[in-house]
Design an enzyme around this catalytic site. Sequence first.
Site, PDB file in Angstrom:
ATOM      1  N   CYS A 151      -2.226   1.288  16.605  1.00 22.30           N
ATOM      2  CA  CYS A 151      -3.221   2.318  16.925  1.00 22.30           C
ATOM      3  C   CYS A 151      -2.861   2.993  18.250  1.00 22.30           C
ATOM      4  CB  CYS A 151      -4.598   1.655  17.039  1.00 22.30           C
ATOM      5  SG  CYS A 151      -5.884   2.756  17.630  1.00 22.30           S
ATOM      6  N   ASN A 194     -14.743   1.239 -22.796  1.00 21.27           N
ATOM      7  CA  ASN A 194     -13.633   0.343 -22.432  1.00 21.27           C
ATOM      8  C   ASN A 194     -12.948  -0.093 -23.728  1.00 21.27           C
ATOM      9  OD1 ASN A 194     -12.057  -1.922 -21.459  1.00 21.27           O
ATOM     10  ND2 ASN A 194     -13.407  -1.917 -19.653  1.00 21.27           N
ATOM     11  N   PRO A 195     -11.592  -0.054 -23.762  1.00 23.35           N
ATOM     12  CA  PRO A 195     -10.916  -0.489 -24.997  1.00 23.35           C
ATOM     13  C   PRO A 195     -11.011  -2.005 -25.229  1.00 23.35           C
ATOM     14  CG  PRO A 195      -9.312   0.241 -23.347  1.00 23.35           C
ATOM     15  CD  PRO A 195     -10.654   0.444 -22.763  1.00 23.35           C
ATOM     16  N   CYS A 213      -5.830   1.991  20.844  1.00 26.97           N
ATOM     17  CA  CYS A 213      -6.141   0.638  21.373  1.00 26.97           C
ATOM     18  C   CYS A 213      -5.016  -0.358  21.114  1.00 26.97           C
ATOM     19  CB  CYS A 213      -7.448   0.109  20.764  1.00 26.97           C
ATOM     20  SG  CYS A 213      -7.273  -0.464  19.060  1.00 26.97           S
ATOM     21  N   GLY A 233     -14.125   1.895 -17.625  1.00 26.94           N
ATOM     22  CA  GLY A 233     -12.853   1.346 -17.151  1.00 26.94           C
ATOM     23  C   GLY A 233     -12.971   0.285 -16.083  1.00 26.94           C
ATOM     24  N   TYR A 290       0.830  -1.215   0.000  1.00 21.55           N
ATOM     25  CA  TYR A 290       0.000   0.000   0.000  1.00 21.55           C
ATOM     26  C   TYR A 290       0.860   1.258   0.000  1.00 21.55           C
ATOM     27  CZ  TYR A 290      -4.345  -2.539   0.171  1.00 21.55           C
ATOM     28  OH  TYR A 290      -5.404  -3.346  -0.175  1.00 21.55           O
ATOM     29  N   HIS A 349     -15.117   1.275  -2.512  1.00 26.65           N
ATOM     30  CA  HIS A 349     -14.076   0.421  -1.927  1.00 26.65           C
ATOM     31  C   HIS A 349     -13.115   1.203  -1.045  1.00 26.65           C
ATOM     32  CE1 HIS A 349     -14.751  -2.413  -5.589  1.00 26.65           C
ATOM     33  NE2 HIS A 349     -15.676  -2.566  -4.668  1.00 26.65           N
TER      34      HIS A 349
END
Length: 248
Positions: free
Chosen positions: A153, A219-220, A156, A193, A69, A123
């Site tokens: 965190c 979309n291609p 917590c 897309g 990420y 999402h």
Amino acid sequence: MTAADVDRARSWVHASGRVAVLTGAGISAESGVPTFRDAQTGLWAKYDPMTLASPDGFRRDPGLVWRWYTWRRERVAQARPNAAHLALARAEAARGAGGVTVVTQNVDGLHRRAGSRAVIELHGNLMRTVCLARCGTAFDDPSALPAGEPPKCPRCGAWLRPDVVWFGEMLDPDRLEAARAAVQRCDVLLVVGTSGLVYPAAGLPALAARSGARVVIVNPHPTELDGGATLVLRGAAAEVVPRLLQPD
Ligand code: BV8
Ligand code: ZN
């Protein structure tokens, strides 16, 4: 795709009071953000994104998933909204409230950076970080976060994680309900897309069609959704979307 096809779709967009747009990774491809299926280049080539983007993947190796990420956040931070994102934002501004609603599967935040306001991030958003235990801790600025290992965190002690929906996780019910309402009340749904493989997002075009909307795919390449579309425009988002939304 013929000019007549684009003109036909453009006339539907102009005649409609409410346009909804379902976008996937392909709308960000021309901004240099790899699509979900080709995101795996270089050192990430040997990993399956479906495994990395999952609770099990994170539990198995939090550092590996966190570094994936971090890499994606850096790619997204260098990316700029492209002509498709910008055309959608301009159309929303020109049409006013309710005129254009974007339902995106993307987690790159490029629609908002382009100026769109009516955006449902189905999402989530990888630039936001939250507590794995959902205790309420949330950070919007990733620059303060370490690159290599997920931090704990402060409230917590659980791991922190990107605020995205992983495979096997439920979508936020309010966001999903808002997306369903948007496609049910629109006159035209542009599907831009997306390979139409990931549910429940991939079920939205059929819901729009059942509710009487015209469904236009941009979309291609062929997708799972082509069969249910009113019209398929075989082209790239940054070329086609501005033409569809071009004012008279
Ligand atoms: C869930 C965040 C309940 C993470 C992502 C049936 C019903 C419900 C669930 C399921 C079901 N069947 C299977 C499931 C489980 C699963 C699923 O759908 N699996 C699929 C793969 C079979 N769904 C879930 O787990 C969802 N949760 O339903 O909860 C539940 C729970 C357990 C069991 C059952 C039900 C959660 C799904 C969310 C996953 N998170 N992202 C992250 O990003 O790190 S999804 C991820 O894939 C991205 O968000 C991405 O956007 C999305 C979809 O991919 P696309 O956007 O379509 O991108 P892709 O690369 O596939 O395609 C790109 C397209 O662009 C291509 O068509 C290409 O031709 C085109 N393109 C390329 N260049 C251009 C272009 N188009 C235009 N212009 C260009 N220039
Ligand atoms: Zn916490």
